[in-house]
Design a protein around this motif. Structure first.
Motif, PDB file in Angstrom:
ATOM      1  N   GLU A   1     -29.405 -48.165  26.946  1.00 15.21           N
ATOM      2  CA  GLU A   1     -30.988 -47.569  25.315  1.00 15.21           C
ATOM      3  C   GLU A   1     -31.507 -46.616  24.559  1.00 15.21           C
ATOM      4  O   GLU A   1     -32.029 -46.592  24.766  1.00 15.21           O
ATOM      5  CB  GLU A   1     -31.996 -48.582  25.701  1.00 15.21           C
ATOM      6  N   ASN A   2     -29.884 -45.541  25.657  1.00 19.07           N
ATOM      7  CA  ASN A   2     -31.171 -44.352  25.654  1.00 19.07           C
ATOM      8  C   ASN A   2     -29.814 -43.662  24.384  1.00 19.07           C
ATOM      9  O   ASN A   2     -28.279 -42.688  24.805  1.00 19.07           O
ATOM     10  CB  ASN A   2     -31.075 -43.342  26.865  1.00 19.07           C
ATOM     11  N   PRO A   3     -29.631 -43.717  23.408  1.00 15.96           N
ATOM     12  CA  PRO A   3     -28.997 -43.316  22.454  1.00 15.96           C
ATOM     13  C   PRO A   3     -28.935 -42.047  22.082  1.00 15.96           C
ATOM     14  O   PRO A   3     -29.996 -41.424  22.148  1.00 15.96           O
ATOM     15  CB  PRO A   3     -29.038 -43.968  20.901  1.00 15.96           C
ATOM     16  N   TYR A   4     -28.096 -41.096  21.964  1.00 12.34           N
ATOM     17  CA  TYR A   4     -28.020 -39.745  21.604  1.00 12.34           C
ATOM     18  C   TYR A   4     -27.438 -39.250  20.142  1.00 12.34           C
ATOM     19  O   TYR A   4     -26.834 -40.047  20.133  1.00 12.34           O
ATOM     20  CB  TYR A   4     -26.355 -38.998  22.692  1.00 12.34           C
ATOM     21  N   SER A   5     -27.980 -38.262  19.671  1.00 11.55           N
ATOM     22  CA  SER A   5     -27.375 -38.172  17.925  1.00 11.55           C
ATOM     23  C   SER A   5     -26.160 -37.771  18.464  1.00 11.55           C
ATOM     24  O   SER A   5     -25.370 -37.811  17.441  1.00 11.55           O
ATOM     25  CB  SER A   5     -28.567 -37.289  17.599  1.00 11.55           C
TER      26      SER A   5
END
Length: 338
Positions: free
Chosen positions: A35-39
């Motif tokens: 649940e840790n999306p990175y750009s």
């Protein structure tokens, strides 16, 4: 005719040049299931030596230089975007410290190959970075076509490393880009265990409590069997006993002397200017494997043919021992000095 010959010469030169390169193919994926999306995925290439290695390939043992398709930053970014939807605000940053391949001795059938691997990952918000994970190690491969096997497994090894990083939350202070060059040395100064004060006696359940010198509360007594092995730590308070089995103990300190739990039991944990270390080899620290699927990073198995150096435990355990340092940022063994 002269122009035709010149064109033919240029064509042959280009083909010959192309044949001297073995390009890494980034197959598979680095899908982020957390649940840790990175750009974005960014790579900071801090390798002192940008050459990965020149190795023999094929039946003719043609020497080829192993190369990235373009640049590490562009290649990993493209690989990331193949399987991930960019998130917001935070970037995933991989600091590449070392990637080096070499071949060694052959028994007439299989040849030994080594991959030196060192990388760190950070989460970047704005212009500041926060630590995620790091690994410094050496992988050894044994195969008839060892060069091909190593190159094929480069993406697999990075995939394991990156996916492990995804699963971790950023820790430590926010630092600047300039601090990343020597991040490990920078944060070492913050750990009480690495300072000059004596170690606190007690039981430590993980590397964080050990390096921060926060042992379990209470007066624990170690229980030892007739073989001299520590089996558990026990404390008694208000008529109630609390027991901690040996396998749950990271390390204990008794009369200022530290001992760390390993596959071979508790071993002395000493300290020098580089940090805490065991006098051991991989045979003492890792269990022997029973088939061709080997664990990597202590996280997963499934990379056939690629094993961390010394997975042949019986042979390695009888060999010489050296200093194996404990990474204060991860609690893992650091084999980067091999």
């Amino acid at each position: 005719m002269r122009k035709l010959m010149q064109l033919a010469f240029i064509f042959v030169t280009i083909v010959a040049f192309a044949q001297t390169k073995e390009v890494i193919k980034f197959r598979g994926n680095i899908l982020n299931y957390t649940e840790n999306p990175y750009s974005f995925f960014k790579v900071i290439d801090q390798r002192e030596d940008k050459q990965i290695g020149t190795l023999p390939f094929g039946e003719q043992k043609e020497m080829k230089e192993v190369v990235f398709p373009s640049t590490p930053d562009a290649d990993f970014s493209a690989w990331y975007l193949k399987s991930n939807q960019p998130g917001k605000l935070t970037d995933f940053v991989l600091v590449l410290k070392k990637l080096k391949l070499s071949t060694g001795e052959s028994d007439g059938k299989n040849t030994e190959g080594k991959m030196e691997f060192s990388a760190q990952t950070f989460a970047k918000t704005g212009d500041k970075y926060q630590f995620l994970y790091k690994k410094d190690t050496v992988f050894t491969f044994y195969d008839k076509e060892v060069s091909e096997l190593m190159v094929k497994n480069i993406p697999a090894i990075f995939s394991v490393f990156i996916k492990k990083s995804y699963s971790l939350n950023p820790t430590g202070n926010l630092v600047s880009l300039n601090d990343l060059a020597d991040y490990t040395s920078l944060v070492k100064t913050n750990y009480p265990a690495l300072k000059e004060a004596p170690l606190k006696d007690g039981i430590y359940l993980d590397y964080i409590s050990f390096f921060n010198q926060t042992p379990e509360q209470g007066d624990y007594v170690l229980e030892i069997n007739n073989k001299g092995d520590v089996t558990k730590a026990v404390k008694e308070e208000n008529g109630k006993k609390t027991k901690i089995p040996a396998y749950k103990i990271f390390a204990y300190v008794e009369k200022g002397k530290a001992r760390k739990s390993t596959f071979s039991g508790f071993l002395d944990l000493d300290k020098d200017e580089n940090g805490f270390y065991l006098l051991a080899n991989r045979g003492h620290l890792f269990p022997v494997q029973s088939n061709s699927t080997y664990g990597m990073f202590g996280l997963i198995g499934g990379i056939a043919g690629a094993i961390e150096q010394g997975a042949r435990q019986k042979k390695m355990k009888s060999g010489g021992s050296g200093k194996v340092y404990i990474d204060p940022l991860t609690g893992e063994y650091d084999f980067s000095e091999e």
